[in-house]
Design a protein around this motif. Sequence first.
Motif, mmCIF file in Angstrom:
data_model
loop_
_atom_site.group_PDB
_atom_site.id
_atom_site.type_symbol
_atom_site.label_atom_id
_atom_site.label_comp_id
_atom_site.label_asym_id
_atom_site.label_seq_id
_atom_site.Cartn_x
_atom_site.Cartn_y
_atom_site.Cartn_z
ATOM 1 N N ALA A 241 36.678 112.645 6.818
ATOM 2 C CA ALA A 241 36.618 111.208 6.537
ATOM 3 C C ALA A 241 35.511 110.896 5.533
ATOM 4 N N ALA A 242 34.361 111.583 5.651
ATOM 5 C CA ALA A 242 33.270 111.349 4.710
ATOM 6 C C ALA A 242 33.648 111.808 3.305
ATOM 7 N N LEU A 243 34.340 112.930 3.198
ATOM 8 C CA LEU A 243 34.792 113.401 1.880
ATOM 9 C C LEU A 243 35.791 112.436 1.256
ATOM 10 N N LYS A 244 36.642 111.857 2.072
ATOM 11 C CA LYS A 244 37.608 110.878 1.556
ATOM 12 C C LYS A 244 36.889 109.640 1.007
ATOM 13 N N MET A 245 35.907 109.148 1.750
ATOM 14 C CA MET A 245 35.159 107.985 1.289
ATOM 15 C C MET A 245 34.374 108.307 0.026
ATOM 16 N N PHE A 246 33.787 109.487 -0.047
ATOM 17 C CA PHE A 246 33.033 109.876 -1.236
ATOM 18 C C PHE A 246 33.951 109.998 -2.456
ATOM 19 N N SER A 247 35.161 110.543 -2.248
ATOM 20 C CA SER A 247 36.106 110.675 -3.348
ATOM 21 C C SER A 247 36.569 109.307 -3.844
ATOM 22 N N GLU A 248 36.834 108.398 -2.929
ATOM 23 C CA GLU A 248 37.237 107.057 -3.327
ATOM 24 C C GLU A 248 36.126 106.326 -4.071
ATOM 25 N N GLN A 249 34.878 106.557 -3.653
ATOM 26 C CA GLN A 249 33.762 105.919 -4.330
ATOM 27 C C GLN A 249 33.611 106.439 -5.753
ATOM 28 N N GLN A 250 33.791 107.746 -5.921
ATOM 29 C CA GLN A 250 33.717 108.318 -7.268
ATOM 30 C C GLN A 250 34.855 107.805 -8.150
ATOM 31 N N LEU A 251 36.044 107.665 -7.572
ATOM 32 C CA LEU A 251 37.180 107.177 -8.345
ATOM 33 C C LEU A 251 36.973 105.741 -8.791
ATOM 34 N N SER A 252 36.432 104.918 -7.906
ATOM 35 C CA SER A 252 36.173 103.517 -8.282
ATOM 36 C C SER A 252 35.075 103.419 -9.333
ATOM 37 N N ASN A 253 34.074 104.277 -9.253
ATOM 38 C CA ASN A 253 33.000 104.257 -10.263
ATOM 39 C C ASN A 253 33.526 104.691 -11.636
ATOM 40 N N SER A 254 34.411 105.683 -11.630
ATOM 41 C CA SER A 254 34.972 106.131 -12.914
ATOM 42 C C SER A 254 35.864 105.056 -13.525
ATOM 43 N N ARG A 255 36.604 104.336 -12.717
ATOM 44 C CA ARG A 255 37.443 103.258 -13.231
ATOM 45 C C ARG A 255 36.603 102.143 -13.817
ATOM 46 N N ASN A 256 35.500 101.843 -13.151
ATOM 47 C CA ASN A 256 34.602 100.791 -13.676
ATOM 48 C C ASN A 256 33.997 101.200 -15.020
ATOM 49 N N LYS A 257 33.693 102.476 -15.175
ATOM 50 C CA LYS A 257 33.152 102.939 -16.449
ATOM 51 C C LYS A 257 34.178 102.811 -17.572
ATOM 52 N N TRP A 258 35.464 103.181 -17.273
ATOM 53 C CA TRP A 258 36.506 103.091 -18.300
ATOM 54 C C TRP A 258 36.771 101.639 -18.667
ATOM 55 N N GLN A 259 36.683 100.750 -17.709
ATOM 56 C CA GLN A 259 36.934 99.346 -18.005
ATOM 57 C C GLN A 259 35.805 98.739 -18.817
ATOM 58 N N ASN A 260 34.597 99.177 -18.568
ATOM 59 C CA ASN A 260 33.462 98.663 -19.320
ATOM 60 C C ASN A 260 33.385 99.287 -20.722
#
Length: 260
Positions: A241-260
Motif C-alpha cells: 500500500a505504501a509503494l502504491k501511494m508513493f508511485s501515485e505521488q510521483q506520477l502526480s508530481n511528474s504531471r504537474n511538471k509537464w503542465q507547468n
Amino acid sequence: DKANMFPLIQRCCFHTPFKLQVLTGPRLLLQYGKNKTTCSSLSLCLQRRMCLLSRSPHLSPASVSATKLQAFHTSHPFFKKKTPKESETKDSGILKQSMKSLKDSPKPALYLSLAGLIPFVSAPLPMAIQGTYYPELAFAQILYGAVTVSFLGGMRWGFALPEDSPAKPDWLNLANSTVPPLLAWQALLFKDVTHGAVMLIMALGIALHYDISLLPPYPRWFKVLRIVGTIVMVLSLLATAALKMFSEQQLSNSRNKWQN
C-alpha cells in the motif's frame, strides 16, 4: 527557666514510648507546675527517670525506638518500582520462551507456514527494488491474502468438529470462523488495492484474536507461529500500500511538471 525546661520536656517525650509519654509528662507538670521555683528540681527528676528507663531491662533502646515508630510514623507506604533492568530481563525471558516454543514446533508445520509467507513478501520486494509499482502483482497479493484468511477461518471448524476436541461445535466457534472469509471476500470487491489491503489486515487481526483468546487449548508453538506469520503478512500488505501511494505521488508530481 521555662525556656530551658521546654526543650528538655520535648526531648524526653520524643525519646520515650507513647504510654510513658502520657504517664510521665502531664503528671509531672501537674505535680511541679504550681510552684515556679521548682523548675530545676523538675528537670533533675526528669533526668533521673530517663536514666531509670534506659537502665530498665524491659525497655531496651530498640523497643523504645520501635514504640516510637508505631506511635508517630504516619508516612505513606513505599511501593517498590521495577527497575529498567528487571523489565528488560522479563522481556528477554518472554522472547526466549517464544523462540524456544517456535523451535519446538513440528517441522512440517514450521516449514510450511514459513513457505506460505513467501508470496506475501515476494510482492512488495521486487517493486521496492525496481522502484516501480505493478498493479497486477499487488492484486495477486490481495488474492493470495484472501485465500489465506479463508484458510485461517475454516481451520477452527476442523478443530471443533472432533468428538474429543476441547472446543465445542457451538455458535461461537463455528460462526466466528465465517467472519474472516467474509472479510476476505469483501476485500476482493474493492477496486482500490489499498482498501483491499486494509480489509485483509482487519481480517488477519480478527483471526489472530480468535486463535489467541477464544481458543486457548491451542499449543503454545502454534500461537507463536500465528503471531509471527500475522506480523509478516501485515507488514507486507502495508508495504504494498505504501509503494502504491508513493508511485501515485510521483506520477502526480511528474504531471504537474509537464503542465507547468
